[in-house]
Design an enzyme around this catalytic site. Structure first.
Site, PDB file in Angstrom:
ATOM      1  N   GLY A  19       0.582  -1.189   0.085  1.00  0.00           N
ATOM      2  CA  GLY A  19       0.104   0.128   0.072  1.00  0.00           C
ATOM      3  C   GLY A  19       0.934   1.092   0.003  1.00  0.00           C
ATOM      4  O   GLY A  19       0.566   2.253  -0.586  1.00  0.00           O
ATOM      5  N   ASP A  20       1.983   1.284   0.882  1.00  0.00           N
ATOM      6  CA  ASP A  20       2.766   2.437   0.876  1.00  0.00           C
ATOM      7  C   ASP A  20       3.234   2.933  -0.457  1.00  0.00           C
ATOM      8  O   ASP A  20       3.252   4.089  -1.115  1.00  0.00           O
ATOM      9  CB  ASP A  20       3.922   2.272   1.810  1.00  0.00           C
ATOM     10  CG  ASP A  20       3.278   1.750   3.084  1.00  0.00           C
ATOM     11  OD1 ASP A  20       2.784   2.475   3.897  1.00  0.00           O
ATOM     12  OD2 ASP A  20       3.790   0.697   3.455  1.00  0.00           O
ATOM     13  N   TYR A 191      -6.675 -10.059   3.390  1.00  0.00           N
ATOM     14  CA  TYR A 191      -5.655 -10.518   4.490  1.00  0.00           C
ATOM     15  C   TYR A 191      -6.016 -11.928   4.771  1.00  0.00           C
ATOM     16  O   TYR A 191      -6.951 -12.448   4.627  1.00  0.00           O
ATOM     17  CB  TYR A 191      -5.573  -9.585   5.698  1.00  0.00           C
ATOM     18  CG  TYR A 191      -5.212  -7.990   5.151  1.00  0.00           C
ATOM     19  CD1 TYR A 191      -3.780  -7.813   4.866  1.00  0.00           C
ATOM     20  CD2 TYR A 191      -5.870  -7.079   5.308  1.00  0.00           C
ATOM     21  CE1 TYR A 191      -3.582  -6.589   4.463  1.00  0.00           C
ATOM     22  CE2 TYR A 191      -5.696  -5.701   4.965  1.00  0.00           C
ATOM     23  CZ  TYR A 191      -4.433  -5.546   4.366  1.00  0.00           C
ATOM     24  OH  TYR A 191      -3.841  -4.416   3.905  1.00  0.00           O
ATOM     25  N   ARG A 258      -8.580  -4.656  -0.281  1.00  0.00           N
ATOM     26  CA  ARG A 258      -8.057  -4.501   1.071  1.00  0.00           C
ATOM     27  C   ARG A 258      -7.314  -3.078   1.304  1.00  0.00           C
ATOM     28  O   ARG A 258      -7.143  -2.501   0.250  1.00  0.00           O
ATOM     29  CB  ARG A 258      -7.221  -5.539   1.464  1.00  0.00           C
ATOM     30  CG  ARG A 258      -5.993  -5.548   0.755  1.00  0.00           C
ATOM     31  CD  ARG A 258      -5.007  -6.991   1.490  1.00  0.00           C
ATOM     32  NE  ARG A 258      -3.544  -6.798   1.085  1.00  0.00           N
ATOM     33  CZ  ARG A 258      -2.831  -7.586   1.021  1.00  0.00           C
ATOM     34  NH1 ARG A 258      -3.073  -8.871   1.389  1.00  0.00           N
ATOM     35  NH2 ARG A 258      -1.302  -7.328   0.834  1.00  0.00           N
ATOM     36  N   GLU A 260      -5.250   0.125   1.553  1.00  0.00           N
ATOM     37  CA  GLU A 260      -5.690   1.577   1.411  1.00  0.00           C
ATOM     38  C   GLU A 260      -5.842   1.886  -0.316  1.00  0.00           C
ATOM     39  O   GLU A 260      -7.010   2.243  -0.787  1.00  0.00           O
ATOM     40  CB  GLU A 260      -4.714   2.552   1.899  1.00  0.00           C
ATOM     41  CG  GLU A 260      -5.096   3.979   1.555  1.00  0.00           C
ATOM     42  CD  GLU A 260      -4.471   5.095   2.029  1.00  0.00           C
ATOM     43  OE1 GLU A 260      -3.968   4.897   3.149  1.00  0.00           O
ATOM     44  OE2 GLU A 260      -4.251   6.146   1.664  1.00  0.00           O
ATOM     45  N   SER A 262      -5.880  -0.464  -3.173  1.00  0.00           N
ATOM     46  CA  SER A 262      -6.929  -1.111  -4.039  1.00  0.00           C
ATOM     47  C   SER A 262      -8.294  -0.712  -3.367  1.00  0.00           C
ATOM     48  O   SER A 262      -9.107  -0.693  -4.382  1.00  0.00           O
ATOM     49  CB  SER A 262      -6.799  -2.549  -3.847  1.00  0.00           C
ATOM     50  OG  SER A 262      -6.624  -2.837  -2.352  1.00  0.00           O
TER      51      SER A 262
END
Ligand code: TRH
Length: 374
Positions: A19-20, A191, A258, A260, A262
Site C-alpha cells: 500500500g505505501d 488479509y 483491502r 488503502e 486497492s
C-alpha cells in the site's frame, strides 16, 4: 493558469505490504508532468513487485517520466525540491531537512486514509518544524473538507476491451472458461484472516463463478473449495503489474479489496465491493471501517456485510453470523434484484465522489496557496 513547482520530491518508506509504495507510485504518476518529479523509495524490491519494469538494483532510473531513486542512509548531499511530499510521516533525513531551509515552498505530510470525522479538522493544518519550514498535514478523504482521493480513470470502456484485457491476463484455459461459461468474476484481495469459507459457501450453485487472486492471497482457498465441494473456478496469478490490477478492478464483477490503495481505486470501478481493512490494535480498524460506511451512507445490509467480512475470520464466529454473511452475500452479489441494488449504490457513490477534486489536483492547488502565503 496554475503556478506549478519546478521540482517535487516524494518520500516513501515501505512499512509492509504494497500500500505505501502503491499509493506513492500512483500519486507520482498522477501529478502534472511539467515538474521534475523524484520518488525516493527505501525498498525497491517491493516496488518491483507492483512495477516489474523497475530495476531493483539501480540507485537512479527513470520510469514513466518519474525519476526513481533508492533512498538509503549513505546519501548525504541533498537538493531539496520546491514541493516536498512526505508519505505517511516517513521522517526525512536530517541533511534533507537542512537543505529545505529557504528553498522548499511547501512541505506536506500525506497521511493514511480515514473517513473518521476528526480528519477534516486536521487536514491542511500546519505544524512548525525545527528547520523553520511549515509542514502541513494533508489527509486524503471522501468529503469536501479533505484532500480527496487518488483518481483512477476509465480503463475499460466496453465488453470488447474487457475481453481483450482478460485474454492477456488469464492463462488460455481460464480465459476459455471465461468466454464459454460467462462466470461472475470475483477479484479477491484480502488479509489472511478473511472468512474464505463463508465466501465460498455464499457462491451460487446454479451460476458459474471465477475467482481471480494473486499468488500470496488466501492460501487456504483451494483446499477449502475442495472440502466445500465448491464449483468456483479458481485462478491464481503471479502478483500483477499495478496497471493490470487497475484494469482487473474494472473487468471484475465484484471487487473484494483491502488496505488503502486497492480500496480507494475500487470506488472508481463502480462494481460491488467489500473492504477487508488492515487490522489495527484495539480493533481501531473497525471504527475506520464504520466511519467509511457512515460517510458513504451505506445501507444497513452493506454495513453488515462489510462488518461480517472483517470480523468473521477474526473471532470464533458464531454460526448465526456466518449464516448472515452467506445469506447477505448470496442475495446482494448474485440475486438479480440484490445485485442491481448494489450496483446502483456503487454508481451513485461514484457520481458523488467524482464531483470532488482529486488528491493530486488538491496537492498542486495547495502548493499555489503556500506560495501566496510565503
Ligand atoms: O498491500 P496492502 O495490504 O497495503 C496496506 C495498506 O497500505 C495499509 O493502509 C497499510 O497500513 C498496510 O499496507 C501497511 O493493500 P493496498 O493498500 O491495497 O495495496 C496493494 C497495492 O498492490 C495496490 O497498489 C494494488 C497493488 N497490486 C498489484 O499491483 N498487483 C496485484 O496483483 C495486487 C493484488 C495488488
Amino acid at each position: 493558469m496554475h503556478i506549478l513547482p519546478k521540482t517535487i520530491d516524494i518520500f516513501c518508506r515501505v512499512i509492509d505490504n504494497f500500500g505505501d509504495i502503491g499509493v506513492c507510485w500512483r500519486l507520482a504518476q498522477s501529478l502534472p508532468t511539467e515538474p521534475t518529479i523524484r520518488l525516493w523509495v527505501d525498498d525497491l524490491i517491493s516496488f518491483n513487485k507492483i512495477e516489474p519494469a523497475l530495476a531493483p538494483n539501480l540507485c537512479r532510473q527513470k520510469l514513466n517520466g518519474i525519476e526513481i531513486n533508492h533512498w538509503h542512509k549513505q546519501i548525504t548531499e541533498w537538493q531539496a525540491a520546491d514541493l516536498v511530499i512526505e508519505a505517511f510521516a516517513c521522517d526525512l533525513p536530517d541533511a534533507y531537512l537542512q537543505a529545505m531551509k529557504g528553498h522548499t515552498q511547501c512541505w506536506l505530510n500525506l497521511d493514511y486514509l480515514s473517513a473518521e470525522k476528526w480528519v477534516e479538522a486536521f487536514h491542511r493544518q500546519p505544524s512548525i518544524q525545527a528547520n523553520g519550514v511549515p509542514k502541513y498535514f494533508f489527509f486524503p478523504g471522501f468529503t469536501k473538507k479533505t484532500g480527496g482521493l487518488l483518481r483512477l480513470h476509465q480503463l475499460i470502456h466496453n465488453e470488447q476491451e474487457k475481453h481483450s484485457f482478460l485474454k492477456t491476463l488469464l492463462p488460455a484455459e481460464a480465459y476459455a472458461f471465461y468466454q464459454t461459461k460467462k462466470p461472475v468474476l470475483i477479484n479477491l484481495f484480502c488479509y489472511a484472516h478473511a472468512p474464505i469459507d463463508a465466501l465460498l459457501s455464499a457462491l451460487p450453485k446454479d451460476k458459474a463463478v471465477m475467482i481471480v487472486l494473486a499468488d500470496s492471497v488466501a492460501p487456504q482457498l483451494e483446499t477449502l473449495a475442495k472440502t466445500l465441494n465448491s464449483t468456483a473456478y479458481i485462478q491464481r496469478l503471479n502478483f500483477i503489474v499495478q496497471n493490470d490490477y487497475d484494469h482487473l478492478l474494472q473487468a471484475a464483477d465484484i471487487n473484494l479489496v483491502r488496505g488503502e490503495d486497492s480500496f480507494v481505486q475500487a470506488h472508481w470501478a463502480e462494481k460491488p465491493m467489500l473492504w477487508h481493512i488492515y487490522p489495527q490494535d484495539e480493533a481501531h480498524h473497525l471504527h475506520k471501517l464504520n466511519a467509511w460506511l457512515e460517510t458513504i451512507s451505506a445501507p444497513t445490509w452493506l454495513r453488515n456485510l462489510n462488518n461480517l467480512w472483517n470480523q468473521l475470520g477474526h473471532t470464533q464466529s458464531e454460526a448465526k453470523q456466518r449464516k448472515e454473511f452467506i445469506d447477505l452475500f448470496a442475495n446482494y452479489a448474485f440475486d438479480t434484484t440484490g445485485s442491481a441494488e448494489w450496483l446502483s449504490f456503487q454508481n451513485s457513490l461514484h457520481k458523488q465522489l467524482d464531483k470532488q477534486p482529486s488528491l493530486s489536483k488538491q496537492i498542486v492547488d495547495f502548493y499555489e496557496e503556500c506560495l501566496k502565503k510565503s
